[in-house]
Design a protein around this motif. Structure first.
Motif, short mmCIF file in Angstrom:
data_model
loop_
_atom_site.label_atom_id
_atom_site.label_comp_id
_atom_site.label_asym_id
_atom_site.label_seq_id
_atom_site.Cartn_x
_atom_site.Cartn_y
_atom_site.Cartn_z
N ARG A 160 -40.21 144.74 -67.69
CA ARG A 160 -40.83 143.51 -68.18
C ARG A 160 -41.36 142.75 -66.98
O ARG A 160 -40.63 142.48 -66.02
CB ARG A 160 -39.84 142.64 -68.93
CG ARG A 160 -40.52 141.34 -69.38
CD ARG A 160 -39.62 140.42 -70.17
NE ARG A 160 -40.35 139.22 -70.48
CZ ARG A 160 -40.75 138.88 -71.69
NH1 ARG A 160 -40.48 139.66 -72.70
NH2 ARG A 160 -41.41 137.76 -71.88
N GLU A 168 -45.93 138.66 -69.41
CA GLU A 168 -46.22 138.94 -70.83
C GLU A 168 -46.23 140.42 -71.13
O GLU A 168 -46.47 140.83 -72.27
CB GLU A 168 -47.59 138.35 -71.22
CG GLU A 168 -47.69 136.84 -71.16
CD GLU A 168 -48.06 136.36 -69.76
OE1 GLU A 168 -48.65 137.14 -68.98
OE2 GLU A 168 -47.73 135.21 -69.43
N ASN A 169 -46.01 141.27 -70.14
CA ASN A 169 -46.07 142.72 -70.32
C ASN A 169 -44.68 143.33 -70.37
O ASN A 169 -43.84 143.02 -69.53
CB ASN A 169 -46.85 143.36 -69.16
CG ASN A 169 -48.29 142.94 -69.13
OD1 ASN A 169 -49.08 143.39 -69.95
ND2 ASN A 169 -48.63 142.04 -68.22
N ASN A 185 -46.60 146.89 -74.26
CA ASN A 185 -46.83 145.71 -75.10
C ASN A 185 -47.27 144.55 -74.22
O ASN A 185 -46.76 144.38 -73.11
CB ASN A 185 -45.55 145.29 -75.84
CG ASN A 185 -45.13 146.30 -76.85
OD1 ASN A 185 -45.92 146.74 -77.68
ND2 ASN A 185 -43.87 146.72 -76.79
N ARG A 186 -48.19 143.76 -74.74
CA ARG A 186 -48.62 142.54 -74.04
C ARG A 186 -48.66 141.41 -75.05
O ARG A 186 -49.30 141.51 -76.10
CB ARG A 186 -50.00 142.72 -73.42
CG ARG A 186 -50.45 141.46 -72.69
CD ARG A 186 -51.73 141.69 -71.91
NE ARG A 186 -52.19 140.48 -71.28
CZ ARG A 186 -51.76 140.03 -70.10
NH1 ARG A 186 -50.87 140.70 -69.42
NH2 ARG A 186 -52.24 138.91 -69.60
N GLU A 187 -47.97 140.32 -74.72
CA GLU A 187 -47.97 139.14 -75.59
C GLU A 187 -49.29 138.40 -75.44
O GLU A 187 -49.62 137.90 -74.37
CB GLU A 187 -46.80 138.23 -75.24
CG GLU A 187 -46.64 137.09 -76.21
CD GLU A 187 -45.39 136.26 -75.94
OE1 GLU A 187 -45.32 135.14 -76.46
OE2 GLU A 187 -44.49 136.73 -75.21
N ARG A 223 -45.64 135.39 -80.68
CA ARG A 223 -45.43 136.29 -81.82
C ARG A 223 -46.57 137.28 -82.06
O ARG A 223 -46.49 138.10 -82.97
CB ARG A 223 -45.15 135.52 -83.10
CG ARG A 223 -43.89 134.70 -83.04
CD ARG A 223 -43.61 134.08 -84.37
NE ARG A 223 -42.39 133.32 -84.32
CZ ARG A 223 -41.68 133.01 -85.37
NH1 ARG A 223 -42.07 133.39 -86.56
NH2 ARG A 223 -40.58 132.31 -85.24
N ILE A 275 -48.57 140.41 -80.57
CA ILE A 275 -48.38 141.41 -79.52
C ILE A 275 -49.42 142.52 -79.66
O ILE A 275 -49.61 143.08 -80.73
CB ILE A 275 -46.98 142.06 -79.64
CG1 ILE A 275 -45.87 141.01 -79.77
CG2 ILE A 275 -46.72 143.03 -78.50
CD1 ILE A 275 -45.70 140.12 -78.59
N GLU A 333 -50.26 146.34 -78.54
CA GLU A 333 -49.47 147.46 -78.04
C GLU A 333 -50.30 148.73 -78.00
O GLU A 333 -51.26 148.89 -78.75
CB GLU A 333 -48.20 147.66 -78.85
CG GLU A 333 -48.37 148.05 -80.28
CD GLU A 333 -47.03 148.16 -80.99
OE1 GLU A 333 -45.99 148.23 -80.34
OE2 GLU A 333 -47.04 148.19 -82.22
N GLU A 391 -44.92 139.38 -84.93
CA GLU A 391 -43.47 139.38 -85.03
C GLU A 391 -43.00 138.19 -85.86
O GLU A 391 -43.11 137.05 -85.43
CB GLU A 391 -42.84 139.36 -83.65
CG GLU A 391 -43.12 140.62 -82.87
CD GLU A 391 -42.47 140.63 -81.50
OE1 GLU A 391 -42.14 139.55 -80.97
OE2 GLU A 391 -42.29 141.74 -80.97
N GLN A 438 -37.61 138.16 -84.29
CA GLN A 438 -37.26 139.02 -83.17
C GLN A 438 -36.00 138.48 -82.53
O GLN A 438 -36.03 137.50 -81.79
CB GLN A 438 -38.41 139.10 -82.17
CG GLN A 438 -38.19 140.14 -81.09
CD GLN A 438 -38.08 141.54 -81.62
OE1 GLN A 438 -37.00 141.98 -81.99
NE2 GLN A 438 -39.17 142.26 -81.66
#
Length: 161
Positions: free
Chosen positions: A63, A66-67, A96-98, A102, A104, A106, A132, A135
């Motif tokens: 992590r 945001e990745n 995944n990148r935010e 909520r 994302i 991917e 999401e 979570q």
């Protein structure tokens, strides 16, 4: 009700059962960092029949801001004398990148082989967006669309059922 029955029937087809459920592989990383784990098993026995079993696996989670990403891999072989009854491998990489709270984006790539299922090679490649709803450590609920390209090579000479 008919739609639910159709969804259940499609989920239990042999093709659906052969897929690897990578959703259960997700981890909720709340802080930046890297986690690496490796496992290996081996056993050998000899007598009237020689038995060999080998298992190798590993996982990396990352992590950074945001990745988030994870890479999972596994190889298993079990054989008696020169006849393998388990011979499979699997690797999955997901990023995944935010984009917003909520929301994302991917992408993933996966390769898989399972000689007992006559699967010489399966390659998956996909990308999409998910929302999401919930979570938490113990539960997750998300909705999304992730189109996927799939390429399979089945070998008749490998046997299987």
């Amino acid at each position: 009700m008919r739609l639910v029955l159709l969804a259940v029937l499609l989920a239990i087809t042999p093709e659906a059962m052969a897929q690897v459920n990578t959703e259960r592989m997700r981890r909720l990383l709340t802080e930046d960092g890297i986690i690496v784990s490796v496992d290996a098993t081996a056993s050998f026995a000899t007598g009237n029949t020689d038995f060999l079993q080998i298992g190798l696996g590993g996982r990396t989670d990352v992590r950074l801001g945001e990745n988030t990403a994870f890479l999972v891999g596994r190889f298993d072989l079990a054989q008696t004398d020169d006849q393998a009854f388990v011979d499979q491998s699997f690797a999955h990489l997901r990023h995944n990148r935010e984009l917003a709270p909520r929301v994302i984006a991917e992408s993933f790539v996966q390769i898989q082989r399972n000689r007992q299922e006559r699967l010489d090679r399966r390659t998956l490649l996909g990308a999409g967006v998910r929302y999401e709803v919930v979570q938490r450590d113990s539960i997750g609920l998300a909705f999304g669309v992730t189109p996927m390209f799939e390429y399979e090579v089945l070998e008749e000479s490998l046997g299987g059922s």
